[in-house]
Design a protein around this motif. Structure first.
Motif, short mmCIF file in Angstrom:
data_model
loop_
_atom_site.label_atom_id
_atom_site.label_comp_id
_atom_site.label_asym_id
_atom_site.label_seq_id
_atom_site.Cartn_x
_atom_site.Cartn_y
_atom_site.Cartn_z
N GLN A 138 62.79 -43.16 24.46
CA GLN A 138 62.91 -41.86 25.08
C GLN A 138 61.54 -41.21 25.26
O GLN A 138 61.31 -40.51 26.24
CB GLN A 138 63.80 -40.96 24.22
N THR A 139 60.67 -41.43 24.29
CA THR A 139 59.32 -40.85 24.39
C THR A 139 58.34 -41.74 25.14
O THR A 139 57.19 -41.35 25.34
CB THR A 139 58.78 -40.59 22.97
N ASN A 140 58.78 -42.95 25.53
CA ASN A 140 57.95 -43.89 26.29
C ASN A 140 56.68 -44.25 25.53
O ASN A 140 55.60 -44.37 26.11
CB ASN A 140 57.61 -43.31 27.66
N ASP A 141 56.81 -44.43 24.22
CA ASP A 141 55.68 -44.84 23.39
C ASP A 141 55.58 -46.37 23.41
O ASP A 141 56.00 -47.06 22.48
CB ASP A 141 55.87 -44.32 21.97
N VAL A 142 55.04 -46.90 24.49
CA VAL A 142 55.07 -48.35 24.74
C VAL A 142 54.21 -49.10 23.74
O VAL A 142 54.66 -50.05 23.08
CB VAL A 142 54.63 -48.66 26.18
N ASP A 143 52.96 -48.68 23.60
CA ASP A 143 52.03 -49.43 22.76
C ASP A 143 52.07 -49.01 21.30
O ASP A 143 51.34 -49.57 20.48
CB ASP A 143 50.60 -49.26 23.29
N GLY A 144 52.93 -48.05 20.96
CA GLY A 144 53.03 -47.59 19.59
C GLY A 144 54.29 -48.08 18.92
O GLY A 144 54.41 -49.25 18.52
N LYS A 145 55.25 -47.18 18.78
CA LYS A 145 56.47 -47.51 18.05
C LYS A 145 57.30 -48.58 18.76
O LYS A 145 57.95 -49.41 18.09
CB LYS A 145 57.31 -46.25 17.85
N LEU A 146 57.33 -48.56 20.07
CA LEU A 146 58.13 -49.57 20.78
C LEU A 146 57.66 -50.98 20.44
O LEU A 146 58.46 -51.86 20.13
CB LEU A 146 58.04 -49.34 22.30
N LYS A 147 56.38 -51.19 20.51
CA LYS A 147 55.84 -52.51 20.22
C LYS A 147 56.03 -52.87 18.74
O LYS A 147 56.35 -54.02 18.40
CB LYS A 147 54.37 -52.54 20.59
N LYS A 148 55.88 -51.85 17.83
CA LYS A 148 56.00 -52.10 16.40
C LYS A 148 57.42 -52.50 16.03
O LYS A 148 57.65 -53.52 15.36
CB LYS A 148 55.59 -50.84 15.64
N TYR A 149 58.41 -51.71 16.47
CA TYR A 149 59.78 -51.99 16.07
C TYR A 149 60.38 -53.16 16.84
O TYR A 149 61.33 -53.79 16.38
CB TYR A 149 60.64 -50.74 16.23
N ALA A 150 59.85 -53.45 18.01
CA ALA A 150 60.27 -54.68 18.69
C ALA A 150 59.87 -55.90 17.89
O ALA A 150 60.62 -56.89 17.79
CB ALA A 150 59.66 -54.73 20.10
N GLN A 151 58.66 -55.83 17.27
CA GLN A 151 58.22 -56.93 16.41
C GLN A 151 59.09 -57.05 15.17
O GLN A 151 59.43 -58.16 14.73
CB GLN A 151 56.76 -56.70 16.01
N VAL A 152 59.51 -55.90 14.58
CA VAL A 152 60.38 -55.93 13.42
C VAL A 152 61.72 -56.56 13.76
O VAL A 152 62.24 -57.42 13.02
CB VAL A 152 60.57 -54.50 12.87
N LEU A 153 62.31 -56.15 14.87
CA LEU A 153 63.60 -56.72 15.28
C LEU A 153 63.47 -58.21 15.60
O LEU A 153 64.38 -58.99 15.31
CB LEU A 153 64.15 -55.96 16.48
#
Length: 937
Positions: free
Chosen positions: A289-304
């Motif tokens: 929703q916040t479009n944080d591509v290089d931050g949380k999105l990338k981090k939690y995609a790695q976790v999943l």
């Protein structure tokens, strides 16, 4: 445990006897209560810790628990056992063991001069047996077991334990808390425990023990805790990525739990993992929703991705992507079917949809490369969702509405959109980790989108072509029927039946039969004279340039048809005006017959055949798109294209060409040259028109050949060398039908031609031509040696018809036609000759005629046929023999070699009877031939 027990003593000698107890002892054998197979099966349902305790019961139980296959099975369940690696390690250990024990013994044996097994180095024949070491019965498996047994014994002596598991899990005095400092393993090292597992035969128990020592404490804690948030794994590991790795290890470790109650334990583990996954997915969605591509999105995609492959994150990303969430903005399928009096498919609107779809997809692929790690193949999953929820829905709505509107519109919609989707597939951009099979996946997904519609499309394509072709031929037949009916009505409209009955012969003589040309046609001298270039131009839809003709170059004979539905393909020319209707019934019927003979050329049409070929070409080109794309239903499309070609051959051959030839043969059968008043031309018009019909049929066949080569063979829709191919079989059947119809028509045409030849012989041959004495012309000093008018006219008639087939039919058929015409002309001339009276002076004229026939036949270049006319020319010599030389005449008649076997002596005798002086020389000839009147002295 001993194998005997002491029996109860009820009586006997006194205790003072030392040997008395020994004498009373009975040996009783003890047997296990359960077989080993059942005990082994029971152990499969026992926990690992209970197995270790069970191994301490006895040596026999220890062997059963320590069986290497039991632990290999658990490693297989974990996916940690590599059979190839285990075999490689075992072979290396065996070679090392065999080399260390065998080589010193061999060296000592060589020094002593004996073999390894106590035998001589050489055999009875002196052969060296050092290369044959098969006497050793020690296999590498036995060596391996012995090595492993020695290793285990050494381990027992050194540590005092033989289970191979963490002593912490077995001793109640040691803490089992993984956070305690008393544990022997670092928490981070436990995360990569599976990467250190080795596949070694005989050590599977130790390898599994290492995994158990690292993960079992977390496994038991996760099962025992009631609240997932209080699990020890979340206390030890604070980094979400480390938590995900340990939970993934626990999921994998749970697969090796096969003890009783494993289902409940796995459910608890999965529940813990699901709780963690939901929490991470919630953080991932908030980052979207916040479009944080290089931050949380990338981090939690790695976790999943670490937890279970990252599919949960991929699904969230796809669901929230604009190509799925706002798919209606890409395009409305109904815009491809604009409203109007003539609804046509708008390929421009569909092209806009595919272009925007490809652009949006490529934008999302860029985000996928930035968010997801390389191990997650999100591009193919994204593509599958797009194909299912966007492309398939768009196409289904479009095709259903197009099919309700019209079949032809539906056919254009399916073929055009599939062609556009292939270009869209090439424009899609793969992700950096999609692999080499990305475009194969794209083609598969596009094919799946069309798979629901392909069967209906192919059936509709075949049915539509059939309906359209049959309607085209039916319209042509209707026009012919109406034309015939109007022609009969015209000729019979002015008939006075009472006057016809009173003046039959007079009305017949006054009938003027003029050709009735209703349909304009192709002139035979036009570019459509049976050339393959013309056929290719017609098939490809190219324009035909007809050169302008001067009045002297205009055709002097009727031409072939080319008009249907008011459209003419031929050059403009004047049409013969309709004659005045006859006033008698007989004259009207004769005029109708003449008109039908003249109308033979219009019994089938080039333009009808051309329309059928173009319809088939459009249908095959649309269906062949699916075959050329090499899709999963390409074979069905290829078979459907073959069926369309088969249907083309059937409709064009059986419904159009065959019917036309049959009607032409029927009209030729009714021809009678005696009813024709004007024989001034050298052509038999019914045969001329039929030969022009043959030219039209030959052009149609060439059109079909060009179509077959360009649309079927060149595109690999069929194989011309496959005699079982339906297209090849139907094409040969069409050619055979055409040859049979042409042969039947030519046979009937030859009969008509011979009837004309006989008519010319009977009406133009004068009695004075071969017997000038009968008309008083024998006194002329100069004799005309030119051929008679009859001979010249017959040659002109026959040659004009044989020349018509040159260049428009097959050479073999042309040779057969020429030979048949020549033989029948020979027969007609023989019959005509037997009706004449020939004098010696008239024989010169006859020889001129026979020479004229021979000269023409020589131009046909048929050696077999030429022999007949050579014999006929020799036959004319019998009329030139003087009456006083009867013996020479008899010699000529009896000479069979003179006539090449064509005429027998009896046949020549019959011809000799047509001499004008035969009655005078008959006895002398017979006496010379048969000896009549001779007597024996």
């Amino acid at each position: 445990m001993s194998n005997f027990k002491r029996a109860t003593v009820t009586g006997g000698p006194s205790r003072q006897d030392v040997l008395a107890p020994l004498r009373m002892t009975q040996i009783v054998g003890s047997k296990p209560l359960l077989p080993a197979e059942i005990l082994s099966t029971i152990l499969d349902y026992v926990t690992v810790m209970d197995l270790v305790q069970f191994a301490r019961v006895s040596k026999r139980m220890k062997e059963m628990v320590y069986d290497d296959s039991r632990w290999v099975q658990r490693l297989r369940l974990l996916g940690c056992w590599n059979e190839a690696e285990a075999r490689k390690r075992a072979e290396a250990a065996w070679r090392k063991r065999a080399g260390s024990q065998g080589l010193p013994h061999e060296e000592q044996a060589e020094r002593a001069g004996i073999g390894v097994n106590g035998t001589s180095k050489t055999g009875p024949g002196g052969r060296d047996k050092r290369k044959s070491r098969k006497g050793s019965d020690t296999s590498w498996q036995q060596v391996e077991l012995r090595v492993n047994g020695q290793r285990e014994d050494a381990l027992d002596r050194k540590t005092g334990t033989t289970d191979g598991f963490d002593p912490v899990s077995l001793s109640p005095n040691v803490s089992t808390d993984p956070t305690s400092s008393t544990t022997s393993q670092d928490p981070l090292s436990r995360l990569a425990i599976f990467s250190h597992v080795r596949s070694i035969r005989g050590q599977a128990r130790q390898e599994y023990g290492n995994i158990h020592r690292a993960l079992n404490v977390y496994y038991d804690d996760a099962i025992a805790c009631r609240d997932h948030t209080t699990a020890t794994v979340f206390k030890v590991y604070r980094d979400p990525n480390h938590q995900a790795r340990m939970l993934a290890n626990l999921l994998r470790f749970a697969d090796s739990d096969i003890a009783q109650g494993w289902q409940e334990r796995q459910e608890k583990i999965h529940g813990l993992v699901d709780t963690f996954e939901r929490a991470v997915a919630q953080e991932f969605e908030q980052a979207l929703q916040t479009n944080d591509v290089d931050g949380k999105l990338k981090k939690y995609a790695q976790v999943l991705a670490t937890l279970n492959g990252g599919q949960r994150g991929v699904e969230l990303f796809i669901t929230n992507s604009p190509i799925i969430a706002r798919k209606g903005e890409l395009g409305n399928p109904l815009n491809c079917l604009p409203l109007g009096p003539q609804v046509t498919f708008s390929s421009h609107e569909s092209q806009k949809f595919f272009s925007q779809l490809a652009t949006t997809f490529n934008e999302q692929i860029v985000l996928i490369d930035r968010i997801f790690p390389a191990s997650v193949n999100a591009a193919v999953t994204f593509l599958e969702r797009v194909g299912k929820e966007v492309l398939s829905e768009y196409l289904s709505t479009l095709f259903d509405e197009a099919h309700r509107t019209g079949v032809e519109l539906y056919l254009h919609a399916v073929s055009s959109t599939y062609h556009q989707s292939l270009y869209m597939a090439k424009a899609l951009r793969p992700s950096k980790d999609s692999g080499d099979d990305f475009y194969e996946s794209v083609d598969r997904i596009v094919a799946n989108a069309f798979e629901l519609h392909i069967d209906l499309y192919l059936n509709e394509e075949h049915a539509h072509f059939k309906r359209k072709s049959e309607a085209e031929v039916s319209e042509w037949e209707r026009q012919l029927s109406e034309q015939d009916a109007s022609m009969q009505s015209l000729y019979m409209s002015n008939v006075n039946r009472q006057a016809d009955k009173r003046d039959f012969l007079t009305s017949f003589k006054k009938v003027v039969m003029m050709p009735v040309n209703v349909l304009p046609t192709f002139p035979l001298s036009s570019p459509f004279g049976g050339k393959s270039a013309t056929a290719k131009a017609l098939v490809n839809g190219e324009s035909l340039e007809i050169p302008s003709q001067t009045p002297s170059q205009l055709p002097t004979r009727p031409s072939t048809p080319s008009m249907i539905n008011g459209t003419s393909l031929s050059a403009s020319r004047s049409i013969t005006p309709l004659p005045e209707p006859p006033t008698t019934e007989l004259a009207a019927k004769v005029a109708i017959m003449s008109s039908r003979l003249e109308g033979i050329r219009s019994l089938f049409s080039i333009e009808v055949a051309l329309n059928l070929v173009h319809n088939a070409k459009s249908a095959i080109e649309r269906a062949a798109i699916f075959y050329r794309a090499q899709s999963q239903f390409g074979e069905d499309a290829r078979k459907q294209c073959q069926l369309i070609f088969v249907l083309l051959c059937q409709i064009l051959g059986l419904r159009h060409v065959k019917v036309g030839f049959d009607q032409a043969v029927a009209h030729l059968t009714n021809y009678d040259p005696k009813e024709i008043q004007n024989h001034g031309h050298t052509e038999v018009k019914p045969l001329v028109t039929f030969l022009e019909l043959v030219n039209v049929g030959d052009l149609i066949q060439q059109m079909l050949d060009v179509f077959y080569e360009q649309e079927m063979v060149a595109t690999r829709l069929t194989d011309r060398n496959d005699f079982l191919d339906p297209a090849v079989k139907e094409k040969k059947r069409f050619e055979q039908m055409l040859d049979e119809r042409v042969a039947a028509g030519l046979n009937k045409g030859i009969e008509v031609l011979m009837a004309e030849v006989e008519f010319v012989c009977a009406t133009t041959q004068k009695a004075a031509d071969f017997n000038p004495e009968a008309s008083g012309q024998a006194s002329q000093d100069i004799m005309d040696i030119e051929p008679t008018e009859t001979a010249r006219k017959i040659v002109e008639i026959v040659s004009s018809h044989t020349r018509m087939l040159v260049g428009s039919t097959d050479k073999n058929m042309l040779d057969v036609f020429n030979q048949e015409v020549g033989l029948r002309t020979f027969t007609a001339l023989c019959k005509h000759l037997k009706r004449q009276r020939i004098s010696v002076m008239g024989a010169i004229k006859l020889i001129s005629d026979m020479t004229h026939y021979h000269t023409y036949i020589a131009t046909l270049k048929n050696a077999d046929l030429l022999q007949y006319f050579i014999a006929l020319r020799e036959l004319a010599q019998i009329y030139l023999v003087d009456p006083s030389d009867a013996k020479e005449l008899a010699t000529i008649i009896a000479d069979g070699e003179r006539f090449k076997g064509v005429f027998r002596a009896e046949d020549v005798y019959e011809f000799a009877e047509r001499r004008a002086d035969w009655l005078k020389i008959r006895k002398a000839v017979e006496r010379a031939m048969y000896g009549i009147g001779c007597c024996v002295m």
